[in-house]
Motif scaffolding. Structure first.
Motif, PDB file in Angstrom:
ATOM      1  N   ILE A   1       9.342   2.464  -6.972  1.00 12.20           N
ATOM      2  CA  ILE A   1       7.915   2.178  -7.082  1.00 12.20           C
ATOM      3  C   ILE A   1       7.138   2.948  -6.028  1.00 12.20           C
ATOM      4  CG2 ILE A   1       8.059   0.106  -5.650  1.00 12.20           C
ATOM      5  CD1 ILE A   1       5.862  -1.053  -7.594  1.00 12.20           C
ATOM      6  N   CYS A   2       5.972   3.456  -6.422  1.00 13.39           N
ATOM      7  CA  CYS A   2       5.072   4.159  -5.508  1.00 13.39           C
ATOM      8  C   CYS A   2       4.063   3.139  -4.988  1.00 13.39           C
ATOM      9  CB  CYS A   2       4.346   5.297  -6.218  1.00 13.39           C
ATOM     10  SG  CYS A   2       3.124   6.128  -5.184  1.00 13.39           S
ATOM     11  N   SER A   3       3.939   3.040  -3.675  1.00 12.74           N
ATOM     12  CA  SER A   3       3.033   2.047  -3.099  1.00 12.74           C
ATOM     13  C   SER A   3       1.571   2.484  -3.165  1.00 12.74           C
ATOM     14  CB  SER A   3       3.427   1.771  -1.646  1.00 12.74           C
ATOM     15  OG  SER A   3       3.341   2.961  -0.894  1.00 12.74           O
ATOM     16  N   ILE A   4       1.286   3.715  -3.585  1.00 11.18           N
ATOM     17  CA  ILE A   4      -0.101   4.185  -3.673  1.00 11.18           C
ATOM     18  C   ILE A   4      -0.638   4.063  -5.099  1.00 11.18           C
ATOM     19  CG2 ILE A   4      -1.606   6.205  -3.415  1.00 11.18           C
ATOM     20  CD1 ILE A   4       0.156   7.009  -1.033  1.00 11.18           C
ATOM     21  N   CYS A   5       0.043   4.672  -6.067  1.00  9.85           N
ATOM     22  CA  CYS A   5      -0.470   4.657  -7.447  1.00  9.85           C
ATOM     23  C   CYS A   5       0.203   3.615  -8.333  1.00  9.85           C
ATOM     24  CB  CYS A   5      -0.342   6.041  -8.065  1.00  9.85           C
ATOM     25  SG  CYS A   5       1.358   6.552  -8.425  1.00  9.85           S
TER      26      CYS A   5
ATOM     27  N   CYS B   1       6.386  10.901  -5.088  1.00 10.61           N
ATOM     28  CA  CYS B   1       5.978  10.316  -6.370  1.00 10.61           C
ATOM     29  C   CYS B   1       5.696  11.430  -7.375  1.00 10.61           C
ATOM     30  CB  CYS B   1       4.723   9.466  -6.172  1.00 10.61           C
ATOM     31  SG  CYS B   1       4.094   8.760  -7.704  1.00 10.61           S
ATOM     32  N   PRO B   2       6.292  11.364  -8.583  1.00 14.82           N
ATOM     33  CA  PRO B   2       6.036  12.398  -9.582  1.00 14.82           C
ATOM     34  C   PRO B   2       4.624  12.338 -10.169  1.00 14.82           C
ATOM     35  CG  PRO B   2       7.669  10.834 -10.386  1.00 14.82           C
ATOM     36  CD  PRO B   2       7.324  10.433  -8.994  1.00 14.82           C
ATOM     37  N   ARG B   3       3.918  11.212 -10.009  1.00 15.43           N
ATOM     38  CA  ARG B   3       2.573  11.090 -10.557  1.00 15.43           C
ATOM     39  C   ARG B   3       1.509  11.547  -9.560  1.00 15.43           C
ATOM     40  NH1 ARG B   3       0.212   5.397 -12.179  1.00 15.43           N
ATOM     41  NH2 ARG B   3       1.711   5.499 -13.864  1.00 15.43           N
ATOM     42  N   CYS B   4       1.499  10.968  -8.339  1.00 19.00           N
ATOM     43  CA  CYS B   4       0.432  11.272  -7.369  1.00 19.00           C
ATOM     44  C   CYS B   4       0.872  12.258  -6.280  1.00 19.00           C
ATOM     45  CB  CYS B   4      -0.101   9.991  -6.741  1.00 19.00           C
ATOM     46  SG  CYS B   4       1.062   9.137  -5.664  1.00 19.00           S
ATOM     47  N   HIS B   5       2.145  12.610  -6.229  1.00 16.19           N
ATOM     48  CA  HIS B   5       2.708  13.587  -5.290  1.00 16.19           C
ATOM     49  C   HIS B   5       2.580  13.167  -3.826  1.00 16.19           C
ATOM     50  CE1 HIS B   5       3.289  16.131  -8.728  1.00 16.19           C
ATOM     51  NE2 HIS B   5       2.008  16.028  -9.020  1.00 16.19           N
ATOM     52  N   ASN B   6       2.474  11.883  -3.557  1.00 18.30           N
ATOM     53  CA  ASN B   6       2.492  11.363  -2.190  1.00 18.30           C
ATOM     54  C   ASN B   6       3.912  10.946  -1.835  1.00 18.30           C
ATOM     55  OD1 ASN B   6      -0.345  11.333  -1.303  1.00 18.30           O
ATOM     56  ND2 ASN B   6      -0.607   9.990  -3.073  1.00 18.30           N
ATOM     57  N   VAL B   7       4.184  10.911  -0.545  1.00 19.41           N
ATOM     58  CA  VAL B   7       5.504  10.470  -0.082  1.00 19.41           C
ATOM     59  C   VAL B   7       5.417   8.957   0.112  1.00 19.41           C
ATOM     60  CG1 VAL B   7       7.274  10.750   1.664  1.00 19.41           C
ATOM     61  CG2 VAL B   7       5.864  12.681   1.011  1.00 19.41           C
ATOM     62  N   ALA B   8       5.487   8.219  -0.985  1.00 22.53           N
ATOM     63  CA  ALA B   8       5.302   6.774  -0.931  1.00 22.53           C
ATOM     64  C   ALA B   8       6.215   6.020  -1.889  1.00 22.53           C
ATOM     65  CB  ALA B   8       3.843   6.437  -1.244  1.00 22.53           C
ATOM     66  N   VAL B   9       7.250   6.667  -2.405  1.00 20.97           N
ATOM     67  CA  VAL B   9       8.146   6.011  -3.354  1.00 20.97           C
ATOM     68  C   VAL B   9       9.296   5.370  -2.592  1.00 20.97           C
ATOM     69  CG1 VAL B   9       9.728   6.375  -5.286  1.00 20.97           C
ATOM     70  CG2 VAL B   9       7.548   7.560  -5.223  1.00 20.97           C
ATOM     71  N   GLN B  10       9.585   4.131  -2.933  1.00 18.19           N
ATOM     72  CA  GLN B  10      10.695   3.429  -2.309  1.00 18.19           C
ATOM     73  C   GLN B  10      11.461   2.633  -3.353  1.00 18.19           C
ATOM     74  OE1 GLN B  10       9.112   0.908   0.687  1.00 18.19           O
ATOM     75  NE2 GLN B  10       7.725  -0.141  -0.668  1.00 18.19           N
TER      76      GLN B  10
END
Length: 100
Positions: free
Chosen positions: A62-66, A28-37
């Protein structure tokens, strides 16, 4: 004698998001977690919480975290996470030899 009945009618247009294929993890470019699908976003007309008419749809990342999201664009996608095996760390020759 007149009877008056009040029947509430509940309606709305919610958006439902359904993940699609491509299980490759993305950053994710916003929160930098590996959660984009990759997902499909679809807006429905609902009457009494029952989806009746699809109003529109689009494909998104979409990022499932942020909850960051962006529509799919040609020649652009979020960066893939690199979880590949990089080899042993420096100074390590590999696993110890097995006894015979």
């Amino acid at each position: 004698m007149d009877l008056f009945f009040c029947i509430p009618i509940i309606f709305g247009c919610p958006t439902k998001i359904k993940p699609e294929g491509d299980p490759t993890p993305r950053i994710c470019p916003r929160c930098h977690n590996v959660a984009v699908q990759r997902a499909k976003s679809r807006t429905w007309f609902e009457l009494c919480f029952v989806p009746l008419i699809p109003m529109g749809s689009k494909h998104i990342w979409i990022c499932s975290i942020c909850q960051w999201s962006v529509p799919l664009q040609p020649n652009w996608e979020p960066q893939q996470a690199n979880f590949g095996y990089q080899g042993p760390p420096y100074g390590v020759a590999g696993p110890p030899p097995r006894p015979h």
